[in-house]
Design a protein around this motif. Structure first.
Motif, PDB file in Angstrom:
ATOM      1  N   GLU A  72      17.320 -42.376  -8.157  1.00 49.80           N
ATOM      2  CA  GLU A  72      17.853 -42.515  -9.516  1.00 49.80           C
ATOM      3  C   GLU A  72      17.821 -41.173 -10.242  1.00 49.80           C
ATOM      4  O   GLU A  72      18.730 -40.853 -11.022  1.00 49.80           O
ATOM      5  CB  GLU A  72      17.067 -43.570 -10.295  1.00 49.80           C
ATOM      6  N   LYS A  75      20.731 -39.197  -8.975  1.00 44.72           N
ATOM      7  CA  LYS A  75      21.977 -39.667  -9.597  1.00 44.72           C
ATOM      8  C   LYS A  75      22.153 -39.074 -10.993  1.00 44.72           C
ATOM      9  O   LYS A  75      23.253 -38.634 -11.366  1.00 44.72           O
ATOM     10  CB  LYS A  75      21.992 -41.193  -9.676  1.00 44.72           C
ATOM     11  N   LYS A  76      21.081 -39.047 -11.763  1.00 42.54           N
ATOM     12  CA  LYS A  76      21.159 -38.483 -13.115  1.00 42.54           C
ATOM     13  C   LYS A  76      21.506 -36.999 -13.064  1.00 42.54           C
ATOM     14  O   LYS A  76      22.278 -36.488 -13.886  1.00 42.54           O
ATOM     15  CB  LYS A  76      19.839 -38.721 -13.858  1.00 42.54           C
ATOM     16  N   ILE A  78      23.211 -35.491 -10.673  1.00 46.19           N
ATOM     17  CA  ILE A  78      24.617 -35.388 -10.275  1.00 46.19           C
ATOM     18  C   ILE A  78      25.526 -35.622 -11.476  1.00 46.19           C
ATOM     19  O   ILE A  78      26.511 -34.899 -11.680  1.00 46.19           O
ATOM     20  CB  ILE A  78      24.927 -36.391  -9.138  1.00 46.19           C
ATOM     21  N   LEU A  79      25.214 -36.624 -12.268  1.00 44.46           N
ATOM     22  CA  LEU A  79      26.023 -36.915 -13.452  1.00 44.46           C
ATOM     23  C   LEU A  79      25.988 -35.764 -14.449  1.00 44.46           C
ATOM     24  O   LEU A  79      26.995 -35.458 -15.101  1.00 44.46           O
ATOM     25  CB  LEU A  79      25.550 -38.201 -14.118  1.00 44.46           C
ATOM     26  N   SER A 104      22.558 -44.771   0.754  1.00 49.22           N
ATOM     27  CA  SER A 104      22.299 -43.967  -0.441  1.00 49.22           C
ATOM     28  C   SER A 104      23.290 -42.818  -0.547  1.00 49.22           C
ATOM     29  O   SER A 104      23.774 -42.496  -1.647  1.00 49.22           O
ATOM     30  CB  SER A 104      20.866 -43.428  -0.420  1.00 49.22           C
ATOM     31  N   GLU A 107      26.565 -43.938  -1.992  1.00 49.62           N
ATOM     32  CA  GLU A 107      26.487 -44.078  -3.444  1.00 49.62           C
ATOM     33  C   GLU A 107      26.614 -42.719  -4.123  1.00 49.62           C
ATOM     34  O   GLU A 107      27.318 -42.566  -5.131  1.00 49.62           O
ATOM     35  CB  GLU A 107      25.158 -44.738  -3.840  1.00 49.62           C
ATOM     36  N   LEU A 108      25.932 -41.727  -3.577  1.00 50.68           N
ATOM     37  CA  LEU A 108      25.923 -40.407  -4.197  1.00 50.68           C
ATOM     38  C   LEU A 108      27.273 -39.714  -4.077  1.00 50.68           C
ATOM     39  O   LEU A 108      27.729 -39.055  -5.026  1.00 50.68           O
ATOM     40  CB  LEU A 108      24.833 -39.533  -3.565  1.00 50.68           C
ATOM     41  N   LEU A 111      29.583 -41.234  -6.565  1.00 51.69           N
ATOM     42  CA  LEU A 111      29.210 -40.813  -7.916  1.00 51.69           C
ATOM     43  C   LEU A 111      29.639 -39.375  -8.187  1.00 51.69           C
ATOM     44  O   LEU A 111      30.052 -39.035  -9.302  1.00 51.69           O
ATOM     45  CB  LEU A 111      27.694 -40.935  -8.086  1.00 51.69           C
TER      46      LEU A 111
END
Length: 241
Positions: A72, A75-76, A78-79, A104, A107-108, A111
């Motif tokens: 998580e 992910k943050k 990457i965003l 995983s 998902e990345l 994203l």
């Protein structure tokens, strides 16, 4: 040939552009193989240079098998890179058996798009690199940074050439690890269209001669430093009696 410089701080990113590099991989703490740079550094580098910036997304040192909470965090990060309009991100997730954590990674990659996605040198810990390469192609990964599973890309050149043939232009093979002015031409002669290196020179900094802030014990791949509940409680028990 595209030259990517691994830049571990702001000044390195500036110097890479001045020297004529084509892009940078921005990270922090090369001593542990690189970790995610701060948001402040990412923002300042993006504002300061015009060449593409790919950001290493690695939340900690040690291995590449992450908890759900760490994913998580990834992910943050990457965003945030997407928000800053970075050209790409560099990431790699493995299972405990050193195979790719495909779910995983899927998902990345989803994203991160449309940013360029590079699977980093966790690839060199994978037992079956040929199978892994096909997995990365299926996942939509754009590039893979690898030394050819050797201590340096020069020593792994035969493996790198084989990987490039398997890739068949479906994914970029980015040689990295120990590349310098003495061996860089080898990769051009073997048909690679890009290389990755840091080009670092150690610069002296002011510090008390007998007081080091480094811990050699922590500079090992097999260790992940984690605060221990019982050790913390033992100190609290003493001071809160």
């Amino acid at each position: 040939m595209i030259v990517e410089i691994c830049a571990p701080n702001y000044q390195s990113a500036i110097n890479a552009e001045i020297a004529g590099a084509d892009r940078i991989e921005l990270c922090a703490e090369l001593a542990v193989g690189g970790i995610t740079p701060s948001s402040g550094m990412i923002e300042q580098v993006i504002a300061a240079i015009s060449i593409p910036v790919h950001v290493l997304i690695r939340p900690r040192s040690g291995g590449f098998c992450y908890t759900r909470e760490e994913i998580e965090i990834i992910k943050k990060d990457i965003l945030f890179c997407k928000k800053m309009k970075c050209a790409g991100v560099v990431v790699g997730l493995l299972n405990k058996d050193f195979t790719i954590d495909s779910q995983s990674m899927k998902e990345l990659v989803s994203l991160a798009k449309p940013m360029h996605v590079t699977f980093h040198r966790a690839f060199d810990w994978i037992p079956d690199q040929k199978q892994a390469l096909n997995t990365l192609i299926d996942l939509g990964v754009d590039s893979v940074l690898t030394s050819g599973k050797e201590v340096s890309a020069e020593k792994g050149i035969s493996n790198l050439v084989e990987l490039k043939e398997i890739a068949n232009n479906q994914i970029n093979i980015l040689p990295g690890g120990g590349i310098n002015s003495d061996n860089a031409i080898l990769f051009k002669e073997k048909g690679f269209n890009q290389i990755h290196f840091s080009g670092t020179l150690i610069q002296d900094d002011q510090h008390p001669e007998k007081l080091s802030m480094n811990s050699p014990l922590l500079l090992r791949n097999e260790y992940v430093p984690i605060s221990n509940i019982e050790l913390i409680r033992s100190v609290l028990a003493v001071i809160r009696e």
